[in-house]
Design a protein around this motif. Structure first.
Motif, mmCIF file in Angstrom:
data_model
loop_
_atom_site.group_PDB
_atom_site.id
_atom_site.type_symbol
_atom_site.label_atom_id
_atom_site.label_comp_id
_atom_site.label_asym_id
_atom_site.label_seq_id
_atom_site.Cartn_x
_atom_site.Cartn_y
_atom_site.Cartn_z
ATOM 1 N N LEU A 86 -17.148 -6.421 9.993
ATOM 2 C CA LEU A 86 -15.965 -5.702 9.515
ATOM 3 C C LEU A 86 -16.345 -4.254 9.268
ATOM 4 N N GLU A 87 -15.564 -3.332 9.826
ATOM 5 C CA GLU A 87 -15.824 -1.901 9.607
ATOM 6 C C GLU A 87 -14.883 -1.389 8.530
ATOM 7 N N ILE A 88 -15.469 -0.897 7.459
ATOM 8 C CA ILE A 88 -14.645 -0.317 6.400
ATOM 9 C C ILE A 88 -15.056 1.140 6.178
ATOM 10 N N THR A 89 -14.129 1.930 5.687
ATOM 11 C CA THR A 89 -14.449 3.336 5.411
ATOM 12 C C THR A 89 -14.642 3.507 3.905
ATOM 13 N N GLU A 90 -15.060 4.710 3.547
ATOM 14 C CA GLU A 90 -15.294 4.975 2.127
ATOM 15 C C GLU A 90 -14.027 4.827 1.290
ATOM 16 N N SER A 91 -12.860 4.980 1.918
ATOM 17 C CA SER A 91 -11.613 4.849 1.167
ATOM 18 C C SER A 91 -11.471 3.450 0.567
ATOM 19 N N VAL A 92 -12.096 2.457 1.237
ATOM 20 C CA VAL A 92 -12.075 1.099 0.693
ATOM 21 C C VAL A 92 -12.850 1.046 -0.625
ATOM 22 N N MET A 93 -13.977 1.729 -0.649
ATOM 23 C CA MET A 93 -14.833 1.725 -1.839
ATOM 24 C C MET A 93 -14.226 2.563 -2.966
ATOM 25 N N LEU A 94 -13.420 3.540 -2.577
ATOM 26 C CA LEU A 94 -12.857 4.484 -3.528
ATOM 27 C C LEU A 94 -11.921 3.799 -4.527
ATOM 28 N N TYR A 95 -11.167 2.827 -4.002
ATOM 29 C CA TYR A 95 -10.170 2.167 -4.830
ATOM 30 C C TYR A 95 -10.772 0.935 -5.505
ATOM 31 N N ASN A 96 -10.766 0.896 -6.803
ATOM 32 C CA ASN A 96 -11.211 -0.266 -7.553
ATOM 33 C C ASN A 96 -12.547 -0.826 -7.048
ATOM 34 N N THR A 97 -13.560 -0.043 -7.188
ATOM 35 C CA THR A 97 -14.865 -0.341 -6.598
ATOM 36 C C THR A 97 -15.412 -1.719 -6.994
ATOM 37 N N GLU A 98 -15.250 -2.089 -8.263
ATOM 38 C CA GLU A 98 -15.797 -3.384 -8.732
ATOM 39 C C GLU A 98 -15.188 -4.554 -7.977
ATOM 40 N N ALA B 182 -8.061 -0.139 3.965
ATOM 41 C CA ALA B 182 -8.245 -0.274 2.515
ATOM 42 C C ALA B 182 -7.223 -1.228 1.908
ATOM 43 N N CYS B 183 -5.977 -1.181 2.384
ATOM 44 C CA CYS B 183 -4.923 -2.051 1.833
ATOM 45 C C CYS B 183 -5.269 -3.521 1.924
ATOM 46 N N GLN B 184 -6.003 -3.882 2.966
ATOM 47 C CA GLN B 184 -6.328 -5.295 3.147
ATOM 48 C C GLN B 184 -7.284 -5.807 2.068
ATOM 49 N N PHE B 185 -7.806 -4.859 1.280
ATOM 50 C CA PHE B 185 -8.701 -5.217 0.185
ATOM 51 C C PHE B 185 -7.994 -5.255 -1.163
ATOM 52 N N ARG B 186 -6.711 -4.910 -1.174
ATOM 53 C CA ARG B 186 -6.001 -4.825 -2.458
ATOM 54 C C ARG B 186 -5.788 -6.195 -3.091
ATOM 55 N N ASP B 187 -5.789 -7.228 -2.260
ATOM 56 C CA ASP B 187 -5.719 -8.584 -2.817
ATOM 57 C C ASP B 187 -6.801 -9.397 -2.101
ATOM 58 N N GLN B 188 -6.792 -10.675 -2.267
ATOM 59 C CA GLN B 188 -7.857 -11.490 -1.668
ATOM 60 C C GLN B 188 -7.524 -11.906 -0.240
ATOM 61 N N CYS C 279 0.808 -1.211 0.000
ATOM 62 C CA CYS C 279 0.000 0.000 0.000
ATOM 63 C C CYS C 279 0.841 1.262 0.000
ATOM 64 N N ALA C 280 2.138 1.099 -0.141
ATOM 65 C CA ALA C 280 3.024 2.268 -0.095
ATOM 66 C C ALA C 280 2.638 3.249 -1.184
ATOM 67 N N LYS C 281 2.507 4.505 -0.778
ATOM 68 C CA LYS C 281 2.141 5.530 -1.738
ATOM 69 C C LYS C 281 3.395 6.236 -2.238
ATOM 70 N N LYS C 282 3.465 6.458 -3.539
ATOM 71 C CA LYS C 282 4.622 7.153 -4.106
ATOM 72 C C LYS C 282 4.337 8.653 -4.159
ATOM 73 N N GLU C 283 5.390 9.439 -3.919
ATOM 74 C CA GLU C 283 5.250 10.884 -4.092
ATOM 75 C C GLU C 283 5.059 11.161 -5.578
ATOM 76 N N GLY C 284 4.009 11.886 -5.913
ATOM 77 C CA GLY C 284 3.737 12.111 -7.325
ATOM 78 C C GLY C 284 4.430 13.354 -7.853
ATOM 79 N N GLY C 285 4.572 13.456 -9.133
ATOM 80 C CA GLY C 285 5.040 14.664 -9.806
ATOM 81 C C GLY C 285 6.493 15.001 -9.551
ATOM 82 N N ASN C 286 6.820 16.258 -9.728
ATOM 83 C CA ASN C 286 8.218 16.669 -9.600
ATOM 84 C C ASN C 286 8.411 17.546 -8.363
#
Ligand code: C2E
Ligand code: MG
Ligand code: MG
Ligand code: MG
Length: 280
Positions: free
Chosen positions: A145-157, A117-123, A1-8
């Protein structure tokens, strides 16, 4: 789930940055050992039904009891655990611990576990839930299980597909911190949540701020039409409780009803459950 710094983004190296970097590195290093050293604990906070005033569940809230740092709040280590990927092992541990603990409670009392949210990135969440239920023999419907909207935000399907599988196993899914994220309303139509938890930011102002009351009223009205029970978070005063009752919230959680406490306190709370007049 590591986020990369975007842009320059250009950054200048200075003393403060070096200090921050070192502090973060030390925290990460300590956190890596927290699990194996048995330093992680689950605290439990009661959820109380407004119709009967009885405890209907406990939310598991993680604490890190560090020998060098003292009791660390999840706000200070969960984000780092998410960035480093440590959340996967920590999250699996929390699920197992919570299910093992709850298996000893009254049959009608459930346990709620926060999922990143990261725990949803794979199965892996599916395997972790199955393992926790298997080892504890807990009836699946007692696990929420309590999830926040951020879980739904990423790859909703994909997320919804995982949620459907969890539902198939029999566990409950709650939408946490509702009202604070993005396009909240749409998510409620994409998956049949078993519960909506109203964020404590709105509960805080319910008695004196008409805007907060309006939002709570909108959420409870919407959930009532969609047939989703609501829980108000962060209830601290008698006044707030009366307002939430008037708005027909189904259950409440907050310092007024009980603070998060170690497992030992759960037994005592359940022993005198239903005898408190404050709520019913
Ligand atoms: P959350 O899931 O929304 O949990 C509710 C937070 O509100 C908890 O903070 C709880 O202690 C606090 N709270 C409860 N009643 C009151 C009240 O009346 N007044 C106030 N001011 N606060 C109240 P906590 O324990 O510090 O946890 C913070 C957040 O950390 C949680 O928010 C959750 O998002 C996350 N978290 C906690 N445990 C876990 C975990 O095991 N896994 C993951 N992924 N996240 C966790
Ligand atoms: Mg929660
Ligand atoms: Mg919450
Ligand atoms: Mg929260």
């Amino acid at each position: 789930c590591a986020k990369k710094e975007g842009g320059n983004t250009q950054r200048y190296f200075d003393v403060q940055m070096l200090k921050d970097f070192n502090a973060r590195h030390a925290l990460e290093n300590d956190l890596r050992h927290a699990l194996e050293n048995n330093e992680l604990k689950l605290y439990y906070q009661p959820l109380v039904g407004l119709s009967d005033g009885r405890v209907n569940g406990f939310e598991a809230l993680m604490r890190w009891d560090s020998p060098t740092r003292g009791l660390v709040s999840p706000a200070d280590f969960i984000p780092l655990a998410e960035e480093t990927g440590l959340i996967r092992s920590i999250g699996a541990w929390a699920l197992k611990r919570a299910c093992l603990d709850a298996a000893d409670w009254r049959e009608d009392v459930g346990v709620s576990v926060n999922i990143s949210a990261c725990q949803f990135r794979d199965q892996s969440i599916l395997l972790d839930v199955a393992a926790a239920l298997g080892v504890s023999n807990l009836r699946p419907s007692r696990l929420e299980l309590e999830i926040t909207e951020s879980v739904m935000l990423y790859n909703t399907e994909d997320t919804i597909a995982i949620l459907e599988k969890l539902r198939h196993i029999g566990v409950k899914i709650a939408m946490d911190d509702f009202g604070t994220g993005y396009s909240s309303l749409a998510y409620l139509t994409k998956f049949a949540f078993d519960k909506v938890k109203i964020d404590r930011a709105f509960v805080k102002g319910v008695a004196e701020n008409p805007d907060c009351l309006a939002i709570i009223r909108a959420i409870t009205g919407l959930c009532e039409s969609l047939n989703i029970p609501t829980t108000a978070e962060g209830v601290e005063t008698e006044d707030q409780l009366q307002w939430l009752r008037a708005e027909r919230c189904d259950s409440v959680q907050g310092y007024l009803l009980g603070r998060p406490k170690p497992l030992e306190a759960v037994e005592k709370i359940l022993a005198c459950d239903g005898k408190r007049e404050a709520v019913a």
